[in-house]
Motif scaffolding. Structure first.
Motif, PDB file in Angstrom:
ATOM      1  N   VAL A  82       0.852  -1.176   0.000  1.00 50.60           N
ATOM      2  CA  VAL A  82       0.000   0.000   0.000  1.00 50.60           C
ATOM      3  C   VAL A  82       0.896   1.237   0.000  1.00 50.60           C
ATOM      4  O   VAL A  82       1.930   1.272   0.672  1.00 50.60           O
ATOM      5  CB  VAL A  82      -0.936   0.004   1.230  1.00 50.60           C
ATOM      6  N   GLU A 137      -6.055   3.438   0.934  1.00 49.46           N
ATOM      7  CA  GLU A 137      -5.804   2.066   1.374  1.00 49.46           C
ATOM      8  C   GLU A 137      -6.925   1.139   0.948  1.00 49.46           C
ATOM      9  O   GLU A 137      -6.678   0.015   0.499  1.00 49.46           O
ATOM     10  CB  GLU A 137      -5.630   2.029   2.900  1.00 49.46           C
ATOM     11  N   THR A 168      -6.133  -1.899  -1.498  1.00 49.57           N
ATOM     12  CA  THR A 168      -6.321  -3.233  -0.917  1.00 49.57           C
ATOM     13  C   THR A 168      -7.407  -3.993  -1.646  1.00 49.57           C
ATOM     14  O   THR A 168      -7.269  -5.203  -1.916  1.00 49.57           O
ATOM     15  CB  THR A 168      -6.675  -3.112   0.585  1.00 49.57           C
TER      16      THR A 168
END
Length: 1480
Positions: free
Chosen positions: A409, A456, A460
């Motif tokens: 990330v 994120e 993700t």
């Protein structure tokens, strides 16, 4: 090396053993000690040649000295293994043992000190302070006396000449001190031989002795070189100069000056008529009244410096605490606001970096990412420790954890609790947003956490989708969607190409998708089809409902992959993805980010978890040394003394109901409901493997970890080892391992396995934990179930923690020359496969506890098994925390910091957190009091006052410094009862340097019940009494400079002396008033208008009331709570404490301190009092409370009650003064507190059934006869004899003082009889003589009744009844004559009771002091019967209000709510508990 008489010699230690006869176990132990010391020095990259040079120098020095003395090389015969023990150690032991047992005259057996028991030690040790106060008082009185006459008083010749008389006073006071030096040292000098006296003179610092003994005058080491640097001297000098100016100004203008004019008036009044027979009618100037008025004021003058010290130390401590950054992060809101800077602070404070590391990462951004990754490792271990301790739940753990690896990330992955509701808020914000892209992104970026959460989530989710798809075409679709998203953002056309209203259904589908991935499956085909369906729905929503041109994405993919074109997409998925740990972490975290709402703002819910997290975060911004690498840190040991306390609570202790039907387990479930729920969640989790473990054992551990048990202490201290292993990993692991995560590394990988082994080896090298279980050997051999349980529990601790070591004293029987003798060993063991394994065994000359106190001797015998350069002493009621253990290497660096020249610390003081404050209101009071002492109190003692010593067991000692200067525990019987502080005295006297540090804390348990707390306070007061007599205090008092001596006095023995003086002021004030009222002087003198309008006496005494009510203890509490939790919380807590009668508690404990401190100095009798450390939810019976508090509180309270009653009845002045009302109110408050506090703070103290049972038990106890073997809790007679134990060993002077003090009770009879109506105003001495005739008659009648009951009560019942009838008729006849003929009235009867009751008590006290004589003439039994009658009356007087209040049910309910208010606030239904009504 060579062999000596057939014995091989392998090293220098074996050669020394051969020459001196050291034991094999001792040599092996010291060899390991030396090797570890040298190993630690070597691992810190020191040059080994230094050791060789040192060895050569030492050899040369020894050989040169020996050769010079004997003229040749040193040779001696080889010795056996025990010759040094037999020829050197044992004779010393026997001398100490003999001195400990022999009687010195008629005094108590010698207890290793020869000091005389007297309060004069305070003057002898602190004479400069007393001389200063006396001279200042004299000067102020002279100036004030002349100020009314001369306006320009300072330039008046007469005033100056009068003030110069202080030099005469100074000469007299110095002469007094010299006399005391001789008198108080008489016993010590008398016990010395002539040769010892000469040696003592050689060590003397007296000038005349220096001249006479000039040829052999060594410098006395102890007490020299204690001077501080100029800056420290300036700080504490300024502190005391400011304080003394304030104190003297207040004393002059409030206490002294206002009393001068009334004193002049009193001295000018002539009184010729008194209300009693005046023995000294010709005394001029009414000196009796002057003394009665001035005596309490003078005592206040000497005592009120303690009040000023409390005020000044509170202010200074608050300022220092604020500059130390205490309390800057005290709430979760503050933590969230500063959490972004926490990793940076963590890296700066707790992560060691070499210059090479910094240079290696200068070219790229990896250093910052490594810092974040290292913080993540530590933070996650911290959170997991909270979970294992059941302070947080599984869901809270997931919200607090940080991903181990953040390489996938592009932003920092903060804990989800910081990102709570950020995604839902962002979705809601974007849904109706109609402006430009730049405006939307600007609003998002204004909240850093929201910005990070969105990025994120996006990255993700992309990785999860790509990871779960197996088909390349499907992955291409995802990549194409991501390309469209990222390009639209770069070109600022995101809002035009994507429909924000479609994000809500997409979010819902994603939640279902992630939830499905986290569930376990049984049918793979069904599970795969569910994933495919929901995955297809997600892509369909993205393409149709979110993207404006979604169909173009599919067309582009299909164009490039014509050969792979198929009807259905997203049918090939990896259903085993979630089995991978790192993938599961991503999925769980993504689910939390999408679903967690505002409720996570309050995570964690547990107050203790919040406190620990906020304190740790706050400590990272405090000043501390940089952390070295583990290999470069100082090595240290932890030592814990243990006797017979609980290791783990047994099953019976958990499940056996008390008298109210309540079990300890049930009680704790109600006090800690959230922790119990977390515990059940943990053990019921099938992934954690608790299903195979015994549930009852797990319950035992859960309860024990919330009590004050050894298991809790050991678990906490072993966090040091866990922290060291993690620190080794962070120090030596490569970047890939650090990014991969501490718990994710593959142990089977060779490099990582070597890293793990290296970490364990370094942890063993740097850390040793020894628990000194004094009676472990006896418990091991015992057949008692309780002892066997303790042995098994300690053994299990060793098996659970392989690096734990247990030292104990082993007693064995050996046959020597046909006789069986007991032999004692000091033994060290460790855990083996199933049993303990012996490591070292060292023979002792005898049992250590025969020559010293148990606890310090327990530490002394085990200290030889400790290792390293530092030693932390930990009591067995303490706790430790993983996050605090991580800061240990920072603390140890304090030893290497030089302070003001070449001085380095020898004791590092640490703050404590009192973890027992939630059990009851009493525990909360004690917790607040103790917390203020171990924080703000010790902060001021260390800096600026420089008089911090060693007050408890979290402190860290420079081990090598102390074991070469007498150890860490002085253990002489009795006088070293408070062994802790003597190690601080010892260190300071030997040029040590003590500091205090608050960036690290250790848990500490305290007593939680009224009787427990009182026993603890009694033990500490006893210890301070013994300190007052000690040579250590004398040396410090004489060797310190003036201002440091002042700090030393008022923070140690002076505090207890001031507490005693506070009580004494009340007595002197009331007895002075009693004298004036009963003599008639009050009415004739104090009614004078000039005196009546003066409020000076009340103003002076008002300061004493502040001390008495415990307000001095509250000041530092408020400041520290304000610093660490905010002043609004501090004020709130103060109000709640007062509503819960905290002032009653503190006033009661004032009486405890005063009683035991005074009795210890006068008569001795101090002893270790086992307070017990359990959960106090039981009701203490009335008889138990009476036994404990009768002499310390009840007798004194009743005496003050009678004094106040007599004064109210016969006194007439100052009735309209508000200050007078305040003073008398404070005294009535003191009486009520001393008489009834034990019942107010006694669970179920006003329950009717309990009261009835208490009365039955009280009558049984009072009626039982004593005798040999009858314990005091079974019989009043046995208890009465035990209460006089201190008089058995006191000397003639002590008995004489007791008799003199008892004479105060005769003033009641002498004064009141002249106010009886039957006396008709006569002032003749015969009136007093007749009163004694009446008293003797009453005692004679009581004796006749007692003898009649004994002689006629059984066999001649009729005779006994006739005797009683005759006595009754005689009594009625006498009373009739007195009423009719002599003018007796009803009020005279009540007045006579007030007059004669104190006289009878005085007779009892005098008889107790003269007990040996009375036993000889055979009237001791009569005294005992009179004492029993008085005790019965006192008990009845105290018990009746309890009975009346118990009659009303609401009183019991109110008391329960008052006593357990803190538990109520945490969900404890205590009223239901005490009634025994459990929820089904």
């Amino acid at each position: 090396m060579s062999e000596e008489k057939g014995r091989p010699v392998n090293d220098i230690l074996e050669w020394l053993a051969l020459r001196f006869g050291f034991q094999k176990g001792n040599v092996a132990n010291q060899r390991e000690h030396l090797i570890l010391l040298l190993g630690n020095m070597d691992v810190r990259n020191k040059n080994l040649q230094d050791y060789e040079q040192m060895a050569n120098d030492m050899y040369g020095t020894l050989f040169g000295n020996v050769q010079h003395v004997i003229g040749g090389s040193y040779q001696t015969a080889a010795q056996d293994d025990e010759s040094f023990l037999r020829e050197v150690v044992t004779p010393i032991y026997e001398v100490l043992l003999k001195g400990n047992k022999q009687a010195v005259g008629k005094r108590k057996p010698k207890t290793n000190f020869a000091e005389v028991r007297t309060f004069w030690h305070l003057y002898r040790s602190f004479d400069r302070m007393w001389i200063f106060y006396i001279l200042a008082l004299q000067a102020m009185i002279i100036i004030a006396w002349h100020q009314r006459v001369s306006a320009n008083v300072f330039f008046d010749d007469d005033v100056v000449r009068s003030v110069l008389s202080i030099f005469i006073t100074a000469a007299i006071l110095n002469f007094l001190r010299a006399v005391l030096d001789i008198v108080l040292s008489f016993y010590a000098w008398r016990s010395l031989k002539f040769t010892q006296i000469v040696r003592s003179m050689e060590r003397s610092n007296w000038r005349i002795v220096t001249i006479l003994m000039w040829w052999a005058q060594p410098h006395l080491y102890v007490g020299r070189g204690m001077h501080e640097d100029m800056f420290s001297l300036l700080k504490y000098t300024l502190f005391w100069i400011t304080l003394l100016i304030s104190k003297l100004a207040f004393s002059y203008f409030v206490e002294i000056l206002p009393l001068i004019e009334p004193t002049r008036t009193i001295m000018s009044i002539t009184v010729s008529n008194y209300d009693w027979h005046e023995f000294f009618p010709n005394v001029t100037h009414n000196m009796g009244v002057v003394i009665a008025i001035w005596a309490p004021v003078v005592l206040v003058y000497f005592m009120d410096t303690q009040i000023w010290y409390a005020i000044f130390s509170t202010v200074i401590g608050g300022i220092y605490g604020a500059f130390s950054h205490l309390g800057e992060i005290r709430t979760l809101g503050m933590l969230r606001a500063r959490f972004e800077s926490v990793p940076t602070a963590f890296s700066k404070r707790l992560v060691p970096y070499s210059k090479e590391d910094i240079k290696r990462h200068e070219q790229d951004d990896t250093l910052h990412r490594i810092n974040i990754a290292k913080f993540s490792q530590m933070w996650n271990e911290f959170i997991l420790s909270l979970r294992n301790e059941d302070l947080i739940s599984h869901s809270e753990k997931n919200l607090l954890l940080v991903p181990y690896s953040s390489s996938d990330v592009s932003v920092v992955q903060w804990p989800p609790f910081l990102l709570a509701s950020k995604i839902p808020i962002a979705l809601d914000m974007a849904k109706d947003f109609e402006k430009e892209d730049a405006d939307l992104f600007r609003k998002i970026k204004n909240d850093d956490f929201m910005h990070h959460a969105i990025i994120e989530c996006y990255e993700t989710l992309r990785d999860v989708l790509l990871g779960i798809l197996l088909d390349d075409v499907d992955k291409k679709v995802i990549w194409q969607i991501c390309y469209e998203v990222e390009s639209s953002i770069q070109q600022q056309r995101f809002l035009k190409e994507f429909k924000m209203r479609g994000l809500a259904p997409l979010s819902q589908k994603l939640e279902n998708f992630l939830k499905l991935l986290m569930t376990d499956y049984k049918d793979p085909q069904l599970y795969r089809s569910q994933i495919i369906n929901i995955l297809q729905d997600i892509v369909e929503i993205i393409i149709k409902d979110v993207m404006n041109n979604g169909h173009e994405v599919l067309e582009k993919v299909d164009t490039f992959h014509q050969e792979d074109k198929k009807e259905q997409k997203f049918e090939r998925v990896d259903i085993d993805l979630a089995k991978n740990r790192s993938w599961m972490e991503k999925i769980v975290r993504l689910y939390l980010l999408l679903t967690v709402k505002e409720s996570a703002i309050n995570v964690p819910m547990n107050l203790e978890a919040r406190r620990r997290i906020t304190f740790f975060a706050n400590s990272l911004f405090m000043i501390m040394p940089s952390a070295p690498k583990v290999r470069n840190m100082l090595s240290f040991s932890v030592l814990t003394p243990y006797y017979k306390e609980n290791v783990l609570y047994s099953k019976d202790e958990l499940n056996t109901p008390n008298e109210d039907g309540i079990t300890t387990l049930f009680y704790l479930q109600k006090i800690y409901p959230d922790e119990w729920n977390n515990y059940e969640e943990r053990i019921n989790d099938p992934k954690l493997g608790y299903a195979t473990k015994d549930r009852s054992e797990l319950d035992r551990q859960w309860v024990s970890y919330r009590g004050q048990t050894l298991a809790r202490t050991v678990r906490g201290m072993m966090y040091y080892r866990e922290a060291l292993e993690l620190q080794c990993f962070l120090d030596f692991a490569d970047d890939n391992a650090i990014f991969g995560g501490y718990r994710a590394i593959d142990i089977n990988h060779r490099d990582y396995r070597v890293l793990k082994e290296r970490a364990q080896a370094l942890a063993d090298l740097k850390f040793t934990y020894v628990v000194s279980c004094q009676v472990y050997g006896a418990q091991k051999k015992s057949s008692k179930e309780e002892d066997r349980n303790c042995y098994v529990d300690i053994l299990n601790l060793m098996l659970t923690y392989p690096s734990l070591r247990v030292a104990y004293i082993d007693e064995r029987e050996h046959t020597v020359n046909g006789k069986t003798e007991k032999v004692y060993y000091s033994v060290l063991v460790k855990g083996g496969e199933k049993l303990d394994e012996e490591i070292y065994r060292i023979k002792l000359p005898g049992p250590p506890t025969e020559i010293g106190e148990g606890k310090p001797e327990n530490q002394n015998h085990a200290i030889v098994f400790t290792r390293g350069e530092a030693l932390q002493t930990i009591d067995m009621n303490q706790d430790n925390y993983f996050e605090e253990a991580f800061k240990m290497r920072n603390v140890l660096e304090e030893f290497l910091k030089t302070h003001h020249g070449q001085r380095r610390p020898t004791i590092l003081g640490l703050r404590e957190h009192i973890f027992t404050g939630s059990v009851s209101s009493l525990a909360w009071f004690m917790s607040n009091q103790e917390t203020s002492f171990v924080t703000i109190g010790q902060r001021v003692l260390a800096n600026p006052l420089r008089v911090r010593f060693h007050y408890g067991h979290p402190d860290i000692f420079d081990r090598l410094f102390h074991i070469t200067r007498g150890g860490i525990s002085k253990a002489s019987k009795t006088i070293n009862l408070s062994e802790d502080i003597f190690s601080g005295y010892n260190s300071t006297l030997r040029r040590g340097y003590v500091t205090h540090h608050e960036y690290i804390q250790v848990g500490k348990g305290r007593d939680v019940g009224m009787n427990q707390i009182s026993q603890f306070e009694a033990k500490v007061a006893n210890g301070n009494g013994e300190q007052t007599l000690s040579r250590d205090v004398h040396r410090l008092g004489r060797r310190f400079d003036f201002y440091r001596m002042m700090s030393f006095y008022f923070t140690t023995v002076g505090f207890y002396f001031s507490s005693m003086v506070t009580v004494l002021i009340v007595y002197i004030f009331l007895y002075g008033r009693l004298y004036m009222v009963l003599s008639g002087l009050e009415r004739r003198i104090l009614d004078d208008p000039a005196i009546r309008q003066s409020k000076s006496l009340e103003g002076a005494l008002a300061t004493q009331s502040l001390f008495q009510l415990g307000l001095l203890l509250v000041l530092p509490m408020v400041m520290e709570i304000g610093l660490e939790r905010g002043f609004r919380s501090a004020i709130g807590d103060l109000i709640v404490m007062q509503l819960q009668l905290a002032s009653v508690f503190f006033t009661f404990q004032l009486g405890t301190k005063a009683h035991y401190y005074g009795r210890t100095i006068l008569h001795g009798g101090s002893k270790y009092r086992a307070t017990g450390r359990g959960f106090v939810v039981f009701h203490a019976k009335f008889a138990e409370n009476y036994r404990m508090y009768s002499r310390s509180h009840f007798v004194k309270g009743l005496e003050l009650f009678i004094l106040l009653l007599v004064y109210e009845v016969y006194g007439h002045s100052y009735r309209s003064s508000s200050l007078y009302f305040f003073i008398t109110f404070s005294m009535w408050f003191l009486v009520a507190s001393w008489l009834f506090a034990p019942f107010i703070f006694n669970p179920s103290g006003f329950d009717w059934q309990k009261t009835v049972d208490d009365w039955t038990d009280w009558k049984r106890w009072m009626g039982n006869r004593g005798g040999i073997g009858i314990s005091p809790d079974k019989s009043w007679e046995s208890w009465w004899n035990e209460e006089q134990e201190h008089l058995r060993f006191t000397d003639v002077r002590g008995r004489f003082l007791e008799i003199i003090i008892a004479f105060r009770f005769f003033i009641y009879q002498y004064g009141i009889v002249y106010h009886l109506k039957i006396s008709h105003g006569s002032k003749d001495i015969l009136v007093y003589g007749l009163s004694w005739f009446v008293m003797a008659t009453v005692l004679l009648v009581l004796k006749m009744v007692s003898m009649g009951r004994r002689k006629f009560g059984t066999d001649f019942q009729l005779m006994f009844r006739i005797l009683k009838a005759l006595l009754f008729l005689g009594f009625v006849s006498v009373m009739t004559v007195l009423f009719v003929v002599c003018g007796l009235v009803i009020s005279d009867i009540f007045a006579a009771i007030l007059a004669f009751m104190p006289t009878g008590w005085a007779i009892i006290l005098i008889c107790q002091a003269c007990r040996p004589c009375l036993k000889g003439i055979g009237i001791w039994d009569s005294v005992m019967e009179l004492g029993r009658a008085y005790e019965a009356v006192m008990g009845l007087f105290i018990f009746m209000p309890v009975v009346v209040l118990s009659w009303f049910p609401f009183v019991s309910e109110f008391q329960t709510r008052l006593l357990f208010n803190q538990a109520f606030s945490r969900g404890l239904q205590i009223s239901m508990i005490l009634a025994g009504k459990k929820d089904s």
